[in-house]
Design a protein around this motif. Sequence first.
Motif, short mmCIF file in Angstrom:
data_model
loop_
_atom_site.label_atom_id
_atom_site.label_comp_id
_atom_site.label_asym_id
_atom_site.label_seq_id
_atom_site.Cartn_x
_atom_site.Cartn_y
_atom_site.Cartn_z
N ARG A 156 0.79 -1.77 -0.24
CA ARG A 156 -0.45 -0.21 0.18
C ARG A 156 0.46 1.16 -0.24
O ARG A 156 1.72 1.31 0.95
CB ARG A 156 -1.70 0.13 1.49
N LEU A 157 1.01 1.43 -1.03
CA LEU A 157 1.16 3.37 -0.90
C LEU A 157 1.25 4.63 -0.30
O LEU A 157 -0.06 4.50 0.01
CB LEU A 157 1.95 4.10 -2.31
N PRO A 158 2.36 5.22 -0.17
CA PRO A 158 1.38 6.42 1.16
C PRO A 158 0.30 7.19 0.18
O PRO A 158 0.49 7.80 -0.94
CB PRO A 158 3.36 7.09 1.84
N VAL A 159 -0.09 8.49 1.35
CA VAL A 159 -0.95 9.23 0.06
C VAL A 159 -1.44 10.24 1.31
O VAL A 159 -1.03 10.28 2.78
CB VAL A 159 -2.36 8.57 -0.26
N ALA A 160 -0.99 11.19 0.77
CA ALA A 160 -1.74 12.30 1.68
C ALA A 160 -2.68 12.25 3.09
O ALA A 160 -3.68 11.79 2.92
CB ALA A 160 -1.76 13.37 0.99
N ASP A 161 -2.66 13.00 4.15
CA ASP A 161 -3.32 12.84 4.80
C ASP A 161 -5.54 12.84 5.15
O ASP A 161 -5.75 11.76 5.30
CB ASP A 161 -3.40 13.73 6.75
N GLU A 162 -5.36 13.55 4.41
CA GLU A 162 -6.48 14.19 3.71
C GLU A 162 -7.60 12.61 3.34
O GLU A 162 -8.09 12.31 3.20
CB GLU A 162 -7.34 15.38 3.53
N MET A 163 -6.32 12.28 1.36
CA MET A 163 -6.84 11.16 1.09
C MET A 163 -6.79 9.83 2.20
O MET A 163 -7.91 8.76 1.52
CB MET A 163 -6.35 9.91 0.23
N LEU A 164 -6.06 9.55 2.75
CA LEU A 164 -6.35 8.57 3.91
C LEU A 164 -7.77 8.89 4.74
O LEU A 164 -8.47 7.60 5.06
CB LEU A 164 -4.77 8.75 4.96
N ALA A 165 -7.51 9.70 5.45
CA ALA A 165 -8.48 10.18 5.94
C ALA A 165 -10.31 9.48 5.44
O ALA A 165 -10.92 8.78 6.14
CB ALA A 165 -8.84 11.26 6.40
N LEU A 166 -10.00 10.06 3.68
CA LEU A 166 -11.24 9.84 3.16
C LEU A 166 -11.02 7.52 3.14
O LEU A 166 -12.22 7.48 3.36
CB LEU A 166 -11.38 10.11 1.76
N GLU A 167 -10.81 7.53 3.02
CA GLU A 167 -10.41 5.63 2.39
C GLU A 167 -10.67 5.00 4.44
O GLU A 167 -10.99 4.00 3.91
CB GLU A 167 -8.74 5.87 1.94
N ASP A 168 -9.96 5.97 5.07
CA ASP A 168 -10.51 5.22 5.90
C ASP A 168 -11.64 4.92 6.29
O ASP A 168 -12.39 4.39 6.88
CB ASP A 168 -9.45 5.80 7.61
N ALA A 169 -12.76 6.56 6.55
CA ALA A 169 -14.00 6.39 6.69
C ALA A 169 -14.33 5.82 5.26
O ALA A 169 -15.47 4.61 5.99
CB ALA A 169 -14.19 8.02 6.49
N THR A 170 -14.18 5.29 4.39
CA THR A 170 -14.65 4.50 3.19
C THR A 170 -14.77 2.80 3.64
O THR A 170 -15.97 1.75 3.15
CB THR A 170 -14.27 4.66 1.73
N THR A 171 -13.41 2.39 4.07
CA THR A 171 -12.98 1.11 4.06
C THR A 171 -12.37 1.22 5.18
O THR A 171 -10.65 0.91 4.83
CB THR A 171 -12.55 0.83 2.96
#
Length: 313
Positions: free
Chosen positions: A236-251
């Motif tokens: 899993r490659l890094p992403v910015a904090d805002e994108m990670l927060a969206l991904e954590d909320a989605t999955t």
Amino acid sequence: MRSFLIRLMFFAVLPLAAVTAAAFRADGTTDAFYLRFATPKASSMVLGTSRAAQGIRPDVLDSTLAAGGWQVRSFNYAFARTYSNYGPVYLSSTLRKLDRSRNDGVFILAVDPWSLDMRPGDGDGTGWCEDQKPLARMHTVAMRPNLEYLFTVYDAPILTVLLPSAQQRSDMVLQENGWLEVRIDMEPRKVASRAEQKLKEYHNDAVGSRLSPFRMAYLHAMIDSLAHFGTPLLVRLPVADEMLALEDATTPHFDAVMESTARSKGIRYLNLLRTPRNWSYTDGHHLAADEARTASTLIANALLEDRRRSGTP
């Protein structure tokens, strides 16, 4: 009569010569995909969507592994979201691109929630979102020039290959090893603007998104198929904090699912999101070109570490 034949030759031969010249001129500046279908089959591959296409460099992987005594020649066969999500289309195309003459390759399978999420129609018997995209339409994946691509997939008249726009020549270059090098302005305000736009795009797509059991089944099938020819690794490659927060909320349980998947296959899940490092991005979603070198080195070192632990010479 002679005059007629000369005119006939002019009008028949000249277009043919132009098309032939265009076919042989096509290269990594033609578009973001062409070279992936115009290069030889590969015994080691990077797979995934655009994050992997831009974020993992085969040359760095290969040189780092070679320094540790592991000789491979890898190729980045990652495309883009909705093009190369894990599913029947990507599995079939990957196996066509695979050089089956070796069994000591490496296969970097980049994963993120978007590459395994459920889209309308996915796996419900009506088709998949990538069914009409290039990977589904291309039968020839290792021929140069690739006329099938240029005549059936390339989304501009073939003669434009001879006169690419300035943007085609400068914004991105698909290298011969499949790495998509993006050359855009990294001025902070422009990066922030692109990140804001990218986040909006993914917020819209996140509505109703969830991990797809159908795509997970094809991820398992991909790992099983490639394991016969070398060492698969989930990344899993890094992403910015805002994108990670969206991904954590989605999955929210994505990492746990990937850990479980890796354990069940006897392979590693390398989560670079947890690397204590300030990464830089072109848009909050894709690593900057310079960061691809670091990510690729970390991936290669993880492979070497696993090899040493297993006692493989």
